[in-house]
Motif scaffolding. Structure first.
Motif, PDB file in Angstrom:
ATOM      1  N   LEU A  64       0.880  -1.165   0.000  1.00 52.14           N
ATOM      2  CA  LEU A  64       0.000   0.000   0.000  1.00 52.14           C
ATOM      3  C   LEU A  64       0.918   1.215   0.000  1.00 52.14           C
ATOM      4  CD1 LEU A  64      -2.607  -1.185   2.662  1.00 52.14           C
ATOM      5  CD2 LEU A  64      -3.040  -0.892   0.214  1.00 52.14           C
ATOM      6  N   ALA A  65       0.904   1.966  -1.096  1.00 51.60           N
ATOM      7  CA  ALA A  65       1.835   3.073  -1.263  1.00 51.60           C
ATOM      8  C   ALA A  65       1.248   4.092  -2.236  1.00 51.60           C
ATOM      9  CB  ALA A  65       3.181   2.551  -1.781  1.00 51.60           C
ATOM     10  N   PRO A 105      -2.135  -3.164  -5.677  1.00 48.36           N
ATOM     11  CA  PRO A 105      -3.579  -3.003  -5.904  1.00 48.36           C
ATOM     12  C   PRO A 105      -3.907  -2.826  -7.390  1.00 48.36           C
ATOM     13  CG  PRO A 105      -2.826  -1.573  -4.121  1.00 48.36           C
ATOM     14  CD  PRO A 105      -1.601  -2.102  -4.791  1.00 48.36           C
ATOM     15  N   SER A 106      -5.154  -3.144  -7.740  1.00 49.50           N
ATOM     16  CA  SER A 106      -5.641  -2.859  -9.087  1.00 49.50           C
ATOM     17  C   SER A 106      -5.673  -1.347  -9.280  1.00 49.50           C
ATOM     18  CB  SER A 106      -7.043  -3.426  -9.261  1.00 49.50           C
ATOM     19  OG  SER A 106      -7.966  -2.698  -8.451  1.00 49.50           O
ATOM     20  N   SER A 147      -8.854   0.431   4.887  1.00 47.85           N
ATOM     21  CA  SER A 147      -9.143  -0.892   5.423  1.00 47.85           C
ATOM     22  C   SER A 147      -9.640  -1.836   4.333  1.00 47.85           C
ATOM     23  CB  SER A 147     -10.172  -0.782   6.550  1.00 47.85           C
ATOM     24  OG  SER A 147     -10.418  -2.060   7.112  1.00 47.85           O
ATOM     25  N   LYS A 148     -10.462  -1.325   3.446  1.00 46.60           N
ATOM     26  CA  LYS A 148     -10.984  -2.137   2.338  1.00 46.60           C
ATOM     27  C   LYS A 148      -9.869  -2.523   1.367  1.00 46.60           C
ATOM     28  CE  LYS A 148     -15.581  -0.019   2.601  1.00 46.60           C
ATOM     29  NZ  LYS A 148     -16.568   0.863   1.918  1.00 46.60           N
ATOM     30  N   GLN A 149      -8.919  -1.620   1.187  1.00 42.17           N
ATOM     31  CA  GLN A 149      -7.834  -1.898   0.236  1.00 42.17           C
ATOM     32  C   GLN A 149      -6.869  -2.956   0.771  1.00 42.17           C
ATOM     33  OE1 GLN A 149      -8.780  -0.658  -2.532  1.00 42.17           O
ATOM     34  NE2 GLN A 149     -10.299   0.390  -1.262  1.00 42.17           N
ATOM     35  N   LYS A 150      -6.614  -2.962   2.064  1.00 43.75           N
ATOM     36  CA  LYS A 150      -5.743  -4.012   2.619  1.00 43.75           C
ATOM     37  C   LYS A 150      -6.460  -5.354   2.576  1.00 43.75           C
ATOM     38  CE  LYS A 150      -7.605  -4.265   7.033  1.00 43.75           C
ATOM     39  NZ  LYS A 150      -8.249  -5.455   7.634  1.00 43.75           N
ATOM     40  N   ASP A 151      -7.791  -5.369   2.765  1.00 47.97           N
ATOM     41  CA  ASP A 151      -8.552  -6.612   2.658  1.00 47.97           C
ATOM     42  C   ASP A 151      -8.456  -7.174   1.245  1.00 47.97           C
ATOM     43  OD1 ASP A 151      -9.338  -6.515   5.299  1.00 47.97           O
ATOM     44  OD2 ASP A 151     -11.298  -5.622   4.882  1.00 47.97           O
TER      45      ASP A 151
END
Length: 230
Positions: free
Chosen positions: A123-124, A148-149, A176-180
């Motif tokens: 995540l960056a 991520p997409s 939080s949704k992106q780490k999931d």
């Protein structure tokens, strides 16, 4: 005089404060005098790193070189940078610096390898992903790199800038949704590869530290190791 560590910060101020707080938390001190001597540059007029890399904006390098030199003039014997994306200019900064500048990117990639895990998410910022700062170092160590997409990455950036604007709750809801989603893609651990992200996901990283590689925390640990070396 004890060895002094300089923090090149201001990118942004909350991330700089987070790094400072981690130095305090990780130092086994029983009184003020046992803490690690730090000089902190948190002058936030450094041009935006993502804008410079992706939109042809003004380079942050001259300002960063100026503040590194000020830290050295004030007595810093080692520098750490409180910004992942700024490490795109790490080699240039090191070339003009008379003291070592520890790399957050290499430090985190080494920790990923030492973790024994094989699939590493991230995540960056857009700029950190586009320049391949972590991708190169992760894959160089034989690990699988997962990002991520494009749609999810747009939300990662929204979360980061939402925190910079002072809205923690909204930033956390988005991130939080992106780490999931990264874990759903098979990531065994996630690099918190923007200095705002460990702040946003602080509860998760504290509850399950084995699932996160906090780049800020790892760099602070390396800097403390440097300080304690004879």
């Amino acid at each position: 005089m004890k060895k002094i560590i300089g923090i090149l910060g201001g990118m942004g101020p909350a991330a700089t404060a987070d790094m400072f707080q981690k130095f305090i938390q990780l130092t086994p001190a029983s009184c003020d005098q046992e803490h690690i001597p730090l000089l902190i540059s948190s002058i936030p007029d450094i041009p935006d790193r993502s804008t410079a890399l992706l939109k042809g904006g003004p380079s942050p390098l001259p300002a960063m070189q100026d503040y590194v030199n000020r830290l050295i003039s004030a007595g810093a014997k080692c520098i750490v940078i409180a910004c992942n994306t700024a490490h795109y200019w790490h080699k240039d900064l090191q070339a003009s610096s008379s003291v070592p500048i520890l790399s957050m990117i290499e430090t985190t990639a080494d920790a990923a390898l030492q973790s024994g895990l094989k699939k590493i998410g991230i995540l960056a910022t857009n700029a950190t992903l586009t320049t391949g700062l972590y991708k190169q170092e992760i894959e160089k160590r034989g690990l699988t790199y997962i990002e991520p997409s494009p749609e999810d990455q747009a939300l990662v950036m929204e979360s980061i800038y939402t925190l910079k604007a002072g809205n923690f709750d909204k930033a956390h809801e988005i991130m939080s949704k992106q780490k999931d989603n990264l874990f759903a893609q098979g990531a065994e651990a996630i690099i918190l590869g923007c200095t705002e992200v460990p702040i946003i996901l602080s509860k998760e990283a504290t509850a399950t530290p084995e699932r996160y590689l906090d780049a800020t925390l790892l760099l602070v640990k390396r800097a403390i190791h440097w300080y304690n070396e004879k």
